[in-house]
Design an enzyme around this catalytic site. Sequence first.
Site, short mmCIF file in Angstrom:
data_model
loop_
_atom_site.label_atom_id
_atom_site.label_comp_id
_atom_site.label_asym_id
_atom_site.label_seq_id
_atom_site.Cartn_x
_atom_site.Cartn_y
_atom_site.Cartn_z
CB SER A 75 -0.83 0.00 1.25
OG SER A 75 -1.95 -1.10 0.86
CE LYS A 78 -4.03 1.04 -1.25
NZ LYS A 78 -4.58 0.39 0.11
CB SER A 140 -4.75 1.54 3.90
OG SER A 140 -3.91 1.00 2.90
CE LYS A 242 -1.93 4.06 2.66
NZ LYS A 242 -1.88 2.83 3.67
#
Length: 424
Positions: A75, A78, A140, A242
Site C-alpha cells: 500500500s 498508494k 488505506s 503511508k
Amino acid sequence: MLVSALRQSVSAPRKALRHLAVAAVAAVLLSSTALIAPAGAVTLETKAREAYLVDFETGTVLYDKNGTTQMPPSSMSKLMTALMVFERLKEGSLSFEDKFRVSQNAWKKGGAASGGSTMFLDLNSEAKVEDLLRGMIIQSGNDACIVLAEGLMGTEDAFAEAMNRKAKEIGLKDSHFANATGLPDPSHFMTARDLAILARYLIVTFPEYYRIYSEKEFYYNKIRQQNRNPLLFTMPGADGLKTGHTSIAGYGLTASAQRGERRQIMVVNGLNSMAERSEESQKIMDWGFANFENKTLFTAGENISTAEVWLGDLDEVPLTTQKDVRLTLPRRAVQNLDVRVMYNGPVPAPVQKGAQIATLRVNGPDMDAPIDVPLYAATDVERLGFMGRIAAALRHMVVGPAQQNVNDITNKALTVAPSTQPSK
C-alpha cells in the site's frame, strides 16, 4: 577558539604551462561535528529487509540498506495514486465535491468482502473525492483507490499506465505500477529510494493536500478507522505518509517527520509485524535526528576564495557559489572538515563573470566520498593589452604571483594552506 593561518607556495608559471592550484582549507567548527559515517560513531542496525533514511533539505542519504533493490511496495504505492489525484485537484480539473460511483469491480476487489484494507464503500453508491482521498490515505482503502482510478481514467489499467508515465517524469527510475492499490502483482514494484523521492515530491508540490496524511482517524459509513501510521501516535513531529503490508512484502512504512529545522524521510519494508514496524521506524528516525544536523559552510554569493589569473587586468578573480553550501553532518565530533578550492590555473584571461572555473571540495577522513560544489567567477576579468601582457610576463618571471591577503581568509574563520602542482 578558531585559529586561522595562511601558507602559500607558488611556482612561477611558464609559457604554455597549466598547473593545478589547490587551496586547502581546514575548518574547525564551534560545535562538535563529524563527517558522514564517522569512525567510532554509534552504528545502526535494523531488522528491516529494506531501509532508507534521507535528509529532506540536503538530500544526504543517512542510512541505506538495500535502498535500490526492487521490492513489492504494497500500500505504500498508494502515494503514487494520491499524486495523480492531487495533480488533478491542483490544476482545477477535479474538485473535492466531485462524486464517483462504486463499481462492481471496485467493490469486489477492494470492498468489505475482499478481506483487504477497505473504506467500506457500498456497491453502486457515490462518494465524494474528498472522502475517497481520506479513505485511501487514512484507512488505506483499496476500494477507494479503484473508485478514484476508474473515475479519473475509466479503468484501473489505464490509470496504472498514467502512473508509470508520471513516475518517469518525476525521476522514479526503478518503479513500475500495475494497479492503483499496491495489491501483489509481479510487475508492480518500487525501491525504497524511489519511495523517498516520491514522498519528497508530494511534500514539496502539494503542501495543501499533504496535511491529510497527519490526520489520525476518519469516520465513514458509520465506521471509524485509525490512521495506520504508528509514528503519528508515538513521535513528535511525525506528519505522514503511508504504511503497507502484504504477506509477500511484509510490513512497511514510508514516513516523514520534522524536528526543529530538520525534516527526514524514511522508508522501511520487509518487517515481520506491526509492532516490529513501529519499533524499527521509531528507532531509525530517532537515530537520524540524534546523530545529524545541518550546517551552512558558505552562503550564496559569498566570496569564498580567489583564483590566480594569467594576463588579466586583475591578478586574481574572486570565487563564489550560486547556492548556500549547506551540508548534513553528524553531531559526533571529529573536529575537522577539509575544504579545498581546486582549479586549473592560472586561469587565462579573459574571464567572464558567472563562468565555472573552480570546485569547492569538502572531505574528511571518514567520508565515503568528497562533496564537490561548483565555484564561479564573481566578476569579469579583461585581457591585458600587448604591452601589459609583456609587463605581466616579466613580473611573474622575476617576483612570482602576488601573495593572497590573509585577512580575506581570517574573516571566514578558516585555516588556508594553498598549494600548486603541475597538471597531468
